[in-house]
Design an enzyme around this catalytic site. Sequence first.
Site, PDB file in Angstrom:
ATOM      1  N   PRO A 198      33.116  10.141  -1.764  1.00  0.00           N
ATOM      2  CA  PRO A 198      34.240  10.041  -2.937  1.00  0.00           C
ATOM      3  C   PRO A 198      35.056  11.289  -2.816  1.00  0.00           C
ATOM      4  O   PRO A 198      34.806  12.330  -2.235  1.00  0.00           O
ATOM      5  CB  PRO A 198      33.413  10.086  -4.127  1.00  0.00           C
ATOM      6  CG  PRO A 198      32.231   9.670  -3.752  1.00  0.00           C
ATOM      7  CD  PRO A 198      31.864  10.429  -2.330  1.00  0.00           C
ATOM      8  N   PRO A 199      36.531  11.401  -3.338  1.00  0.00           N
ATOM      9  CA  PRO A 199      37.357  12.533  -3.394  1.00  0.00           C
ATOM     10  C   PRO A 199      36.560  13.530  -4.084  1.00  0.00           C
ATOM     11  O   PRO A 199      35.809  13.460  -5.091  1.00  0.00           O
ATOM     12  CB  PRO A 199      38.563  11.792  -4.177  1.00  0.00           C
ATOM     13  CG  PRO A 199      38.324  10.302  -4.015  1.00  0.00           C
ATOM     14  CD  PRO A 199      36.921   9.998  -4.050  1.00  0.00           C
ATOM     15  N   GLY A 200      36.960  14.849  -3.588  1.00  0.00           N
ATOM     16  CA  GLY A 200      36.338  15.870  -4.296  1.00  0.00           C
ATOM     17  C   GLY A 200      34.957  16.350  -3.863  1.00  0.00           C
ATOM     18  O   GLY A 200      34.605  17.515  -4.541  1.00  0.00           O
ATOM     19  N   THR A 201      34.325  15.580  -3.109  1.00  0.00           N
ATOM     20  CA  THR A 201      32.923  16.010  -2.765  1.00  0.00           C
ATOM     21  C   THR A 201      33.116  17.102  -1.706  1.00  0.00           C
ATOM     22  O   THR A 201      31.681  17.795  -1.309  1.00  0.00           O
ATOM     23  CB  THR A 201      32.343  14.915  -2.285  1.00  0.00           C
ATOM     24  OG1 THR A 201      33.032  14.236  -1.251  1.00  0.00           O
ATOM     25  CG2 THR A 201      31.863  13.891  -3.424  1.00  0.00           C
TER      26      THR A 201
ATOM     27  N   LYS B 235      34.646  17.154   1.605  1.00  0.00           N
ATOM     28  CA  LYS B 235      34.884  16.701   3.175  1.00  0.00           C
ATOM     29  C   LYS B 235      35.759  17.705   3.926  1.00  0.00           C
ATOM     30  O   LYS B 235      35.306  18.098   4.981  1.00  0.00           O
ATOM     31  CB  LYS B 235      35.339  15.232   3.373  1.00  0.00           C
ATOM     32  CG  LYS B 235      34.561  14.187   2.564  1.00  0.00           C
ATOM     33  CD  LYS B 235      35.030  12.932   2.733  1.00  0.00           C
ATOM     34  CE  LYS B 235      36.202  12.541   1.773  1.00  0.00           C
ATOM     35  NZ  LYS B 235      36.286  12.738   0.495  1.00  0.00           N
TER      36      LYS B 235
ATOM     37  N   GLU C 188      31.622   6.557 -35.121  1.00  0.00           N
ATOM     38  CA  GLU C 188      30.694   7.491 -34.134  1.00  0.00           C
ATOM     39  C   GLU C 188      29.215   7.553 -34.592  1.00  0.00           C
ATOM     40  O   GLU C 188      28.372   7.708 -33.655  1.00  0.00           O
ATOM     41  CB  GLU C 188      31.191   8.801 -34.203  1.00  0.00           C
ATOM     42  CG  GLU C 188      32.817   8.854 -33.723  1.00  0.00           C
ATOM     43  CD  GLU C 188      32.980   8.167 -32.345  1.00  0.00           C
ATOM     44  OE1 GLU C 188      32.061   8.044 -31.722  1.00  0.00           O
ATOM     45  OE2 GLU C 188      33.976   7.613 -32.209  1.00  0.00           O
TER      46      GLU C 188
END
Length: 659
Positions: free
Chosen positions: A218-221, A223, A439
């Site tokens: 995934p993005p941000g891991t 690479k 809530e």
Amino acid sequence: MENNNSNNNGRNQKGPQTFIILAAAAIITLMLFSFINNLLVDSSKKQITYNEFLEMVDSGQVKSVEIGSDSITIIPAPTSGNNDSVLTVPIITYYTGIVEDDTLIQRLLDAGVSVEGEIPDRVGFLESLLVSLLPLLLIWLLLSFLFSKMAKGSGMMGVGKSNAKVYVEKETGITFKDVAGEDEAKESLQEVVDFLHNPTKYATIGAKLPKGALLVGPPGTGKTLLAKAVAGEAKVPFFSMAGSDFVEMFVGVGASRVRDLFKEAQKAAPCIIFIDEIDAIGKSRDARYGGDSEREQTLNQLLAEMDGFDTSKGILILAATNRPEVLDKALLRPGRFDRRVIVDKPDLKGRVEILKVHAKNVLMDDTVDLDAIALATSGAVGSDLANMINEAAINAVKHGRQVVSQSDLFEAVEVVLVGKEKKDRIMSKEERRIVSYHEVGHALISALEKDAEPVQKITIVPRTMGALGYVMNVPEEEKYLNTEKELRTMLVKFLAGRAAEEIVFDTVTTGASNDIEKATEIARAMVTQYGMSEKFGLIGLETVESKYLDGKAAMHCGDATAAEVDQEVMRLLKESYERAKQLLTENREALDKIAEFLIEKETITGKEFMKIFHEIKGIPEETDTDSAEEVSGAAKEGGEAVTEIQELPVNLAKEEQDV
């Protein structure tokens, strides 16, 4: 930072462009000068016949003449009423050709005409030489340069030349020590780096260097960070390019750049080539994803080059993508990208290590517990955690402190996930009551159902990302599987906010839109992917596409089956909604009292919530010495507000947002 060769290449590419610009400017200037000069000369001289010249001499209209080798220049006398001091330069001069006339000189002297001979003008000769020959010389040099570049196959103006950044040694400043939370990926890449350092050790047993490794996740891991770490560890030249760098508007340019890249890599072997976002050129060539002649030529050239080089020379190709499903099958086969290195979201231990790496250069006090932050941020990737550490440091400076505290970290988690508090938004009393009951409805289900995660915070303070209020839950431990009971409890909890509105106000609002969306997503997955439906059983009706991006699923069934799936999803949601209304109706007293307390306080902690719940139910309260000491210490530091923030772990995957 690039090495000297890279800098020299950059200067060499700029040099020809500067030369061409200067040459073109010089040619244009000289041509313009020649044109203006000719205009001025033509406008100030007029040709006359020899007879007209003699008539002007006899009538006294000639002041002086200049006898040249091929013409006679005639300066007319000033007109009547003017003298030489007033008009020294006539507007128009005349010239005529040379005629053999032995009496001309005496005739001019008798008429009082000043006679001059022509003196050779060396400046004029040089000017003429420059104007006539220099443009031709510059044009010849320009064409010679362009044809030589084209002959070398680099294309016009170097457009087909690879523009890869080259790193050597540890110039990236990043090693495997700077990468945390991805131990398996580092292990796979460490083997490759060791192969480059000690090829004999592997060659002895017959092992061959893999041609390529594909980093997927995934993005941000991390690479690209891993690739830079390989550059820092390998101590060999490292060529770095993005997939989009190969593609231009001209067909054939991408293929030319691929050829040039591998040519340079073979010269620098052993080395590593890194192609980031390889899906820009590596998409499947079938009709499903469309066709693009330039991209396909580039891909074909890349496939040919990967087959053509010898691994014994020590050339390794790294590539990164978060869309492996769209890559061409020929690119993924063994012999090209032999390894697929998964760089997935970190687990609890990995998140702790990542937080430690990013907190290394940040001043923190003794209250900081990175394990609690890691547990609260399930589903976060490395870039999220780095952003949280940075936001915490900014918060500390904003509050006038020299070090980061645990309260700053939890506040940063909230800012990253749900945005900042909207202090200027003032809700009416009725809206505050509706949001409060909504809530508390979510929170009560968490307290009543044993398969639900415990509540850590309830708030009705609006946030910049659209939430008017939310309930935060944190798991007691990290989980990788969910049981069917847990999923059904999630459905009940998501729909409990809408159920509370209907029970108390006998109407519903738009505040449950996000809850309904999440509940529908879970119910549909239970039916189509997890085999948790009695009607359909163990059948896969959906396939997840873009696993590492949006994770959306595509249906693989007929229209009739899809309609039945919708009916089954609606049945699950309806049962969950009825279950939520039943539980809240049975616990109406707790719902009212906790909602009133929340309206008054706006934000309450999980401990305060459970204390009121236990009092109403008559359940003896458990003592928690450690928690009491922790709350006491927090209260000493910053009062009640800090105590509340100390208990705000956020589950990134399970967070409730009500818009």
